[in-house]
Structures are given as structure tokens and as C-alpha cells.
Design an enzyme around this catalytic site. Structure first.
Site, PDB file in Angstrom:
ATOM      1  N   ALA A 198       0.813  -1.215   0.000  1.00  0.00           N
ATOM      2  CA  ALA A 198       0.000   0.000   0.000  1.00  0.00           C
ATOM      3  C   ALA A 198       0.848   1.267   0.000  1.00  0.00           C
ATOM      4  O   ALA A 198       0.493   2.255  -0.644  1.00  0.00           O
ATOM      5  CB  ALA A 198      -0.928  -0.003   1.213  1.00  0.00           C
TER       6      ALA A 198
ATOM      7  N   ARG B 110       1.728   0.098  13.341  1.00  0.00           N
ATOM      8  CA  ARG B 110       0.372   0.632  13.446  1.00  0.00           C
ATOM      9  C   ARG B 110      -0.220   0.746  12.053  1.00  0.00           C
ATOM     10  O   ARG B 110       0.045   1.681  11.325  1.00  0.00           O
ATOM     11  CB  ARG B 110       0.397   1.984  14.147  1.00  0.00           C
TER      12      ARG B 110
END
Length: 149
Positions: free
Chosen positions: A47, A79
Site C-alpha cells: 500500500a 500501526r
């Protein structure tokens, strides 16, 4: 829909390869509404690489819109919500900076486990999200064509 007055509109579709078995389904949904012959497909590792590739493709001037698909999940090491936010923010910035619409089919589930049940849910969901991106891309191309007339 056409770019200029002669050629069919072209679209780029960028896919992150993490969870490709799920993410690739978005392209299936996208191509249900936009002929595959009008879609240039590019794979990137993950991503995080989507915004840069979207910028590269948008700057060519060849596309009415660029769609980007990724599945960002909590891998327990970083995270994932920060990664997802950075990616979507980057995609929005590319669209604003280049004037080429950049569509996000990037999902970050709160609860995902690599089970058959969850994988089936997200595979189906990505097909629908691909269709939604295609509808948006077609509408954008329609508006651009109308404005150019």
C-alpha cells in the site's frame, strides 16, 4: 466516454500485492463496468507504494482517473492505521496536485483474521468496492467530457 474527441477514456488501476488474493478482486469488480481494454494495470509491492505510482501514472496525462487498491491489516508489528492514513492522504494529494482523480479502494478493517470466513467476506467486499470505483471513474470521465465540450 472519450478523452479529447477520439479515443475511449483510459483508466489506471494500481494494486498492492500484500493480500493479493483479496485485493485483486477489486480489479474484477472494476472491469465488470469498464472494459479491461481501457484499463492499464500496475502491481506494486504494498500500500505504501501506491501514492508514488499513482503520481507517476497521473503525470503521464493518459488517464481519466487512477484507481488504487490495497488491504492494510494489523500485522502486529506496526500501526496499520497510520500506514492506511498516510496512503489515503498521499492518494488525495496526488489527485489535487496533478488534477487527475485518484480513487481509493484501500480498506483497513478493525478486525481481520486470516480465516476462510474473513477472507471470503473481504474478497466479496473488494469486488463491490471495485465496482464503486468504476462508477466513480465513469462519472468523472463523463463530467470531464461534458466540461470539454
Amino acid at each position: 466516454m472519450t478523452q479529447g474527441n477520439t479515443a475511449p477514456a483510459r483508466f489506471a488501476f494500481i494494486k498492492a500485492q500484500w493480500h493479493a488474493d483479496i485485493v485483486d478482486r477489486a480489479l474484477e469488480g472494476f472491469c465488470e463496468l469498464i472494459p479491461a481494454a481501457q484499463v492499464d494495470v500496475v502491481d506494486v509491492p504494498g500500500a505504501f507504494e501506491l501514492p508514488l505510482m499513482a503520481q507517476t501514472l497521473a503525470r503521464t496525462g493518459n488517464y481519466s482517473a487512477v484507481a488504487c487498491a490495497a488491504f492494510v491489516v494489523d500485522g502486529g508489528i506496526y500501526r496499520h492505521d497510520f500506514v492506511a492514513a498516510a496512503v489515503v492522504e498521499g492518494l488525495m494529494r496526488v489527485g489535487l496536485d496533478t488534477g487527475v482523480p485518484v480513487l481509493s479502494v484501500s480498506l483497513t478493517p478493525h478486525h481481520y483474521q486470516e480465516t476462510d470466513h474473513h477472507n471470503a467476506i473481504y474478497r466479496t467486499h473488494f469486488v463491490e468496492k471495485g465496482r464503486e470505483a468504476a462508477r466513480a471513474a465513469l462519472k468523472i470521465a463523463e463530467v470531464e467530457t461534458a466540461l470539454a465540450a
